[in-house]
Design a protein around this motif. Structure first.
Motif, PDB file in Angstrom:
ATOM      1  N   PRO A  47       0.823  -1.207   0.000  1.00  0.00           N
ATOM      2  CA  PRO A  47       0.000   0.000   0.000  1.00  0.00           C
ATOM      3  C   PRO A  47       0.860   1.260   0.000  1.00  0.00           C
ATOM      4  O   PRO A  47       2.013   1.250   0.421  1.00  0.00           O
ATOM      5  N   LYS A  48       0.291   2.338  -0.487  1.00  0.00           N
ATOM      6  CA  LYS A  48       0.984   3.622  -0.517  1.00  0.00           C
ATOM      7  C   LYS A  48      -0.024   4.727  -0.284  1.00  0.00           C
ATOM      8  O   LYS A  48      -0.997   4.870  -1.017  1.00  0.00           O
ATOM      9  N   ILE A  49       0.189   5.495   0.800  1.00  0.00           N
ATOM     10  CA  ILE A  49      -0.650   6.656   1.067  1.00  0.00           C
ATOM     11  C   ILE A  49      -0.175   7.781   0.160  1.00  0.00           C
ATOM     12  O   ILE A  49       0.913   8.337   0.337  1.00  0.00           O
ATOM     13  N   ASN A  50      -0.960   8.109  -0.849  1.00  0.00           N
ATOM     14  CA  ASN A  50      -0.540   9.121  -1.817  1.00  0.00           C
ATOM     15  C   ASN A  50      -0.635  10.534  -1.245  1.00  0.00           C
ATOM     16  O   ASN A  50       0.301  11.324  -1.368  1.00  0.00           O
ATOM     17  N   SER A  51      -1.794  10.866  -0.639  1.00  0.00           N
ATOM     18  CA  SER A  51      -1.927  12.232  -0.149  1.00  0.00           C
ATOM     19  C   SER A  51      -3.184  12.376   0.691  1.00  0.00           C
ATOM     20  O   SER A  51      -4.104  11.561   0.622  1.00  0.00           O
ATOM     21  N   LEU A  52      -3.187  13.435   1.510  1.00  0.00           N
ATOM     22  CA  LEU A  52      -4.387  13.963   2.155  1.00  0.00           C
ATOM     23  C   LEU A  52      -4.688  15.280   1.472  1.00  0.00           C
ATOM     24  O   LEU A  52      -3.807  16.139   1.362  1.00  0.00           O
ATOM     25  N   GLY A  53      -5.913  15.454   1.003  1.00  0.00           N
ATOM     26  CA  GLY A  53      -6.213  16.649   0.227  1.00  0.00           C
ATOM     27  C   GLY A  53      -7.547  17.269   0.555  1.00  0.00           C
ATOM     28  O   GLY A  53      -8.266  16.822   1.453  1.00  0.00           O
ATOM     29  N   ARG A  54      -7.879  18.317  -0.210  1.00  0.00           N
ATOM     30  CA  ARG A  54      -9.113  19.069   0.010  1.00  0.00           C
ATOM     31  C   ARG A  54     -10.145  18.817  -1.075  1.00  0.00           C
ATOM     32  O   ARG A  54     -11.339  19.006  -0.833  1.00  0.00           O
ATOM     33  N   SER A  55      -9.718  18.384  -2.247  1.00  0.00           N
ATOM     34  CA  SER A  55     -10.619  18.316  -3.393  1.00  0.00           C
ATOM     35  C   SER A  55     -10.947  16.869  -3.751  1.00  0.00           C
ATOM     36  O   SER A  55     -10.073  16.122  -4.198  1.00  0.00           O
ATOM     37  N   PHE A  56     -12.197  16.480  -3.545  1.00  0.00           N
ATOM     38  CA  PHE A  56     -12.658  15.168  -3.996  1.00  0.00           C
ATOM     39  C   PHE A  56     -12.704  15.124  -5.520  1.00  0.00           C
ATOM     40  O   PHE A  56     -12.393  14.091  -6.121  1.00  0.00           O
ATOM     41  N   ALA A  57     -13.089  16.244  -6.139  1.00  0.00           N
ATOM     42  CA  ALA A  57     -13.204  16.272  -7.597  1.00  0.00           C
ATOM     43  C   ALA A  57     -11.847  16.061  -8.259  1.00  0.00           C
ATOM     44  O   ALA A  57     -11.743  15.332  -9.256  1.00  0.00           O
TER      45      ALA A  57
END
Length: 361
Positions: free
Chosen positions: A3-13
């Motif tokens: 597994p690889k956690i790519n990112s935590l972000g703000r935009s679902f779109a």
């Protein structure tokens, strides 16, 4: 599987657009094509259409205060800045997981992360040589409106899902036997393929059993640690509880602070407990990794022994074929020798038989 956690972000779109379309290029930063998408699915969403998942998850994250109020909690608190969790699960190049296996891996990873009841978009890509699947999850609980805390779950996800980075096929012997001229290569290849099939099957069963056991152990550990945190919170609210904690710590200097209920002292206890829990998780992950490596070592040992047997048998096959060839060669030589034997001519006739008259007296 890794597994690889790519990112935590703000935009679902933005995360959904990246997963549901082809990779951006310098000439086309927002491609409309989706040739690399093998399949897509959703979790805990009111729609099965992946293209609508981003809007629904964004609406859930925006309605977090209302969800908290409806669940009986306080709608206050800071707004969650990054409700989007984007991670991926990858398999080795020689592994061929089907959609069902990928879906089970996704469900297991969501469960370990504490997101099994959260909204998620699942997209599998086939644009690389190794199979992989992307997951875009909503950290906001659609029932309580609370945000999932991921700090204690990343280590558990790695230890439980990635099998400590072991990849089938990495241990397979790439070269042939030590002396190819003395063995029958067809027999050796056949025996080597049978040996590797046996090793790969046993390894897969061993790792599946280890994953099942690790899943149970991680669940028990995380449950016990959560109970300890809740107990510390309850005990720190009363004088008797703080005294019980102090008795465990055996520190006279903290007695007065425990009686007065100093907040910095309670926070220190929480930090010590978190540090202890991190060490526990590290030890458990290390133990699981050692078990997985032991499975790999046993597979390597068995595979090497089977290769020795395969080379010995292939040498015996070659020797048998050589002996048969030598026997046939000797038989051919004997036949040629027989045909080369010169038959002596009949004796020359004497006396009248030579064409003359009778014998002279």
């Amino acid at each position: 599987m890794i597994p690889k956690i790519n990112s935590l972000g703000r935009s679902f779109a933005g995360a959904a657009a990246y997963c549901l379309h082809d990779s951006p290029t310098p000439d086309d930063r927002s491609p409309e094509t989706s040739e690399r998408v093998a399949w897509a699915d959703t979790r805990n969403l009111a729609t099965f259409r992946p293209e609508r998942a981003a809007r629904l998850m964004a609406a859930t994250a925006k309605a977090a205060p209302d969800l908290k109020r409806l669940a009986g909690g306080s709608p206050g608190g800071p707004k969650l800045a990054k409700p989007v969790l984007h991670y991926s699960l990858s398999w080795a190049q020689d592994e061929t997981p089907d959609r069902r296996e990928m879906s089970r891996a996704v469900d297991g990873s969501l469960e370990v992360l504490g997101l099994d009841g959260h909204e998620a978009l699942v997209v599998a890509h086939d644009d690389t040589r190794h199979p992989h699947v992307h997951v875009v999850a909503n950290r906001v609980d659609p029932e309580t409106g609370k945000a999932a805390k991921l700090g204690n779950s990343k280590r558990a996800t790695g230890a439980r899902v990635r099998r400590e980075g072991l990849q089938p096929g990495r241990a397979r012997r790439a070269r042939g036997p030590r002396d190819e001229e003395r063995v029958d290569m067809e027999a050796w290849r056949r025996a080597e393929a049978e040996a590797w099939e046996t090793v790969a099957g046993g390894r897969e069963r061993g790792l599946q059993h280890l994953e099942s056991r690790a899943r149970k152990e991680w669940a028990e550990l995380l449950k016990r640690q959560e109970e300890m945190r809740q107990r510390l919170d309850r005990e720190s609210r009363t004088v008797l509880g703080r005294l019980r904690i102090w008795r465990l710590d055996r520190s006279l200097r903290e007695l007065a602070g425990a009686i007065r209920g100093r907040e910095d002292l309670v926070e220190g206890w929480r930090e010590d407990l978190d540090r202890y829990h991190r060490d526990e998780r590290a030890e458990l992950g290390k133990a699981h990794g050692e078990r997985a490596r032991e499975i790999e070592r046993r597979g390597h040992k068995f595979y090497r022994s089977r290769l020795v047997d395969a080379e010995r048998n292939a040498w015996a096959v070659r020797e048998t074929m050589r002996e048969r060839e030598q026997t046939r060669a000797r038989e051919r030589e004997r036949c040629q020798t027989i045909t080369r034997i010169v038959v002596p001519p009949p004796p020359r006739p004497r006396g009248p038989e030579r064409g003359g008259g009778g014998f002279e007296r």
